[in-house]
Scaffold this motif. Structure first.
Motif, PDB file in Angstrom:
ATOM      1  N   LYS A 174      41.450  26.696  41.348  1.00 33.94           N
ATOM      2  CA  LYS A 174      40.181  27.170  40.775  1.00 33.94           C
ATOM      3  C   LYS A 174      39.793  28.538  41.332  1.00 33.94           C
ATOM      4  O   LYS A 174      39.320  29.407  40.599  1.00 33.94           O
ATOM      5  CB  LYS A 174      39.097  26.132  40.986  1.00 33.94           C
ATOM      6  CG  LYS A 174      39.347  24.891  40.129  1.00 33.94           C
ATOM      7  CD  LYS A 174      38.269  23.869  40.238  1.00 33.94           C
ATOM      8  CE  LYS A 174      38.607  22.601  39.494  1.00 33.94           C
ATOM      9  NZ  LYS A 174      38.775  22.716  38.088  1.00 33.94           N
ATOM     10  N   ALA A 175      40.026  28.749  42.631  1.00 31.97           N
ATOM     11  CA  ALA A 175      39.737  30.058  43.233  1.00 31.97           C
ATOM     12  C   ALA A 175      40.630  31.137  42.630  1.00 31.97           C
ATOM     13  O   ALA A 175      40.157  32.234  42.307  1.00 31.97           O
ATOM     14  CB  ALA A 175      39.912  29.992  44.753  1.00 31.97           C
ATOM     15  N   LEU A 176      41.927  30.837  42.472  1.00 35.16           N
ATOM     16  CA  LEU A 176      42.845  31.800  41.865  1.00 35.16           C
ATOM     17  C   LEU A 176      42.453  32.119  40.428  1.00 35.16           C
ATOM     18  O   LEU A 176      42.484  33.275  40.005  1.00 35.16           O
ATOM     19  CB  LEU A 176      44.279  31.275  41.916  1.00 35.16           C
ATOM     20  CG  LEU A 176      44.954  31.280  43.284  1.00 35.16           C
ATOM     21  CD1 LEU A 176      46.271  30.530  43.237  1.00 35.16           C
ATOM     22  CD2 LEU A 176      45.152  32.699  43.786  1.00 35.16           C
ATOM     23  N   ALA A 177      42.071  31.090  39.685  1.00 33.42           N
ATOM     24  CA  ALA A 177      41.640  31.313  38.302  1.00 33.42           C
ATOM     25  C   ALA A 177      40.369  32.151  38.257  1.00 33.42           C
ATOM     26  O   ALA A 177      40.248  33.077  37.454  1.00 33.42           O
ATOM     27  CB  ALA A 177      41.431  29.978  37.591  1.00 33.42           C
ATOM     28  N   LEU A 178      39.421  31.847  39.135  1.00 28.87           N
ATOM     29  CA  LEU A 178      38.170  32.605  39.169  1.00 28.87           C
ATOM     30  C   LEU A 178      38.417  34.066  39.546  1.00 28.87           C
ATOM     31  O   LEU A 178      37.877  34.981  38.913  1.00 28.87           O
ATOM     32  CB  LEU A 178      37.200  31.947  40.152  1.00 28.87           C
ATOM     33  CG  LEU A 178      35.766  32.430  40.119  1.00 28.87           C
ATOM     34  CD1 LEU A 178      35.161  32.270  38.735  1.00 28.87           C
ATOM     35  CD2 LEU A 178      34.943  31.675  41.139  1.00 28.87           C
ATOM     36  N   PHE A 179      39.251  34.292  40.557  1.00 29.37           N
ATOM     37  CA  PHE A 179      39.592  35.666  40.932  1.00 29.37           C
ATOM     38  C   PHE A 179      40.310  36.373  39.781  1.00 29.37           C
ATOM     39  O   PHE A 179      40.079  37.562  39.544  1.00 29.37           O
ATOM     40  CB  PHE A 179      40.458  35.698  42.189  1.00 29.37           C
ATOM     41  CG  PHE A 179      39.668  35.612  43.459  1.00 29.37           C
ATOM     42  CD1 PHE A 179      38.701  36.548  43.776  1.00 29.37           C
ATOM     43  CD2 PHE A 179      39.893  34.578  44.350  1.00 29.37           C
ATOM     44  CE1 PHE A 179      37.966  36.469  44.945  1.00 29.37           C
ATOM     45  CE2 PHE A 179      39.173  34.481  45.530  1.00 29.37           C
ATOM     46  CZ  PHE A 179      38.205  35.429  45.825  1.00 29.37           C
ATOM     47  N   GLY A 180      41.188  35.652  39.088  1.00 29.59           N
ATOM     48  CA  GLY A 180      41.873  36.241  37.935  1.00 29.59           C
ATOM     49  C   GLY A 180      40.894  36.659  36.853  1.00 29.59           C
ATOM     50  O   GLY A 180      41.006  37.752  36.286  1.00 29.59           O
ATOM     51  N   ILE A 181      39.932  35.791  36.564  1.00 27.09           N
ATOM     52  CA  ILE A 181      38.907  36.116  35.562  1.00 27.09           C
ATOM     53  C   ILE A 181      38.130  37.357  35.990  1.00 27.09           C
ATOM     54  O   ILE A 181      37.913  38.278  35.194  1.00 27.09           O
ATOM     55  CB  ILE A 181      37.947  34.923  35.346  1.00 27.09           C
ATOM     56  CG1 ILE A 181      38.680  33.764  34.675  1.00 27.09           C
ATOM     57  CG2 ILE A 181      36.730  35.341  34.519  1.00 27.09           C
ATOM     58  CD1 ILE A 181      37.920  32.451  34.716  1.00 27.09           C
ATOM     59  N   LEU A 182      37.710  37.388  37.256  1.00 27.29           N
ATOM     60  CA  LEU A 182      36.935  38.527  37.762  1.00 27.29           C
ATOM     61  C   LEU A 182      37.728  39.829  37.707  1.00 27.29           C
ATOM     62  O   LEU A 182      37.204  40.864  37.303  1.00 27.29           O
ATOM     63  CB  LEU A 182      36.450  38.241  39.185  1.00 27.29           C
ATOM     64  CG  LEU A 182      35.408  37.139  39.317  1.00 27.29           C
ATOM     65  CD1 LEU A 182      35.112  36.847  40.791  1.00 27.29           C
ATOM     66  CD2 LEU A 182      34.126  37.498  38.583  1.00 27.29           C
ATOM     67  N   LEU A 189      40.992  29.110  30.816  1.00 26.99           N
ATOM     68  CA  LEU A 189      41.622  27.847  30.427  1.00 26.99           C
ATOM     69  C   LEU A 189      42.163  27.127  31.664  1.00 26.99           C
ATOM     70  O   LEU A 189      41.952  25.924  31.830  1.00 26.99           O
ATOM     71  CB  LEU A 189      42.762  28.116  29.433  1.00 26.99           C
ATOM     72  CG  LEU A 189      43.572  26.902  28.992  1.00 26.99           C
ATOM     73  CD1 LEU A 189      42.707  25.928  28.191  1.00 26.99           C
ATOM     74  CD2 LEU A 189      44.787  27.351  28.179  1.00 26.99           C
ATOM     75  N   ARG A 190      42.813  27.865  32.539  1.00 27.07           N
ATOM     76  CA  ARG A 190      43.358  27.281  33.779  1.00 27.07           C
ATOM     77  C   ARG A 190      42.237  26.694  34.630  1.00 27.07           C
ATOM     78  O   ARG A 190      42.376  25.614  35.198  1.00 27.07           O
ATOM     79  CB  ARG A 190      44.110  28.363  34.554  1.00 27.07           C
ATOM     80  CG  ARG A 190      44.853  27.867  35.750  1.00 27.07           C
ATOM     81  CD  ARG A 190      46.199  27.379  35.360  1.00 27.07           C
ATOM     82  NE  ARG A 190      46.954  26.999  36.529  1.00 27.07           N
ATOM     83  CZ  ARG A 190      47.749  25.964  36.562  1.00 27.07           C
ATOM     84  NH1 ARG A 190      47.909  25.221  35.505  1.00 27.07           N
ATOM     85  NH2 ARG A 190      48.420  25.667  37.642  1.00 27.07           N
ATOM     86  N   LEU A 191      41.140  27.406  34.727  1.00 29.28           N
ATOM     87  CA  LEU A 191      39.987  26.937  35.498  1.00 29.28           C
ATOM     88  C   LEU A 191      39.466  25.612  34.955  1.00 29.28           C
ATOM     89  O   LEU A 191      39.099  24.717  35.709  1.00 29.28           O
ATOM     90  CB  LEU A 191      38.883  28.004  35.462  1.00 29.28           C
ATOM     91  CG  LEU A 191      37.628  27.754  36.264  1.00 29.28           C
ATOM     92  CD1 LEU A 191      37.911  27.774  37.761  1.00 29.28           C
ATOM     93  CD2 LEU A 191      36.577  28.794  35.934  1.00 29.28           C
TER      94      LEU A 191
END
Length: 194
Positions: free
Chosen positions: A67-75, A50-52
């Protein structure tokens, strides 16, 4: 004039995702200590997604960072869920400090430091003295991210969930607030007429 429903929904989604990500350490602590790390990992992956999708920053660099933080969080959450390794969830604060350090330190080698860019949003014209000051503040934030990232790494490796949640969910935010408050006081004292 009425605000469109879509705009209100986006604002609500941004605020909700920010609130949940701010509470990330407590969600992880709860999930791990109550035997539900898989559910928490999936829920947090959804929040990061959602954040992304909804984040809009004031600067392109902040958009990239969020976006990088959100992507890393998802991963991290997906890897934790797939590998059944809840310990992976503990690494998000370390990565967050690392990415912030990368962004702020890289800006020191560009035309304008990160703090200068943020300051220009409020005050487009900055004196050479103010520009030098924003550069020093950017350096102070880099030092903070090194120390904070190191402390977050220690809490990951030490293995005490209560210590990890306390540092990453409370102490690091208090230290960040202390740095912001100290910088604000110094800025008010050195500004003309301040």
């Amino acid at each position: 004039m009425a605000v469109p429903a879509r705009t209100l929904a986006l604002r609500a989604a941004r605020l909700f995702s920010l609130a949940v990500i701010t509470l990330y350490p407590f969600a992880v602590w709860y999930g791990i200590t109550h035997g539900r790390p898989d559910r928490v990992a999936l829920a947090l992956a959804g929040i990061f997604l959602l954040r992304l999708l909804v984040f809009r920053g004031l600067l392109p660099a902040l958009n990239w960072l969020a976006k990088a933080l959100a992507l890393f969080g998802i991963l991290l959450c997906a890897a934790s869920w797939l590998l059944k390794s809840h310990h992976l969830l503990l690494w998000y604060p370390v990565m967050m400090s690392g990415l912030m350090l990368a962004l702020f330190s890289a800006s020191l080698f560009s035309r304008a430091s990160m703090v200068e860019r943020l300051a220009r949003l409020r005050e487009p014209w900055l004196s050479p003295r103010a520009i030098a000051y924003t550069r020093r503040v950017t350096q102070a934030w880099c030092l903070f991210f090194i120390i904070n990232g190191g402390a977050a790494l220690f809490t990951c490796l030490y293995g005490d969930m209560s210590l990890w949640a306390l540092y990453n969910g409370v102490i690091s935010y208090l230290l960040m607030g202390l740095l912001m408050g100290t910088e604000w006081i110094i800025r008010k004292r050195i500004q003309p007429g301040g």
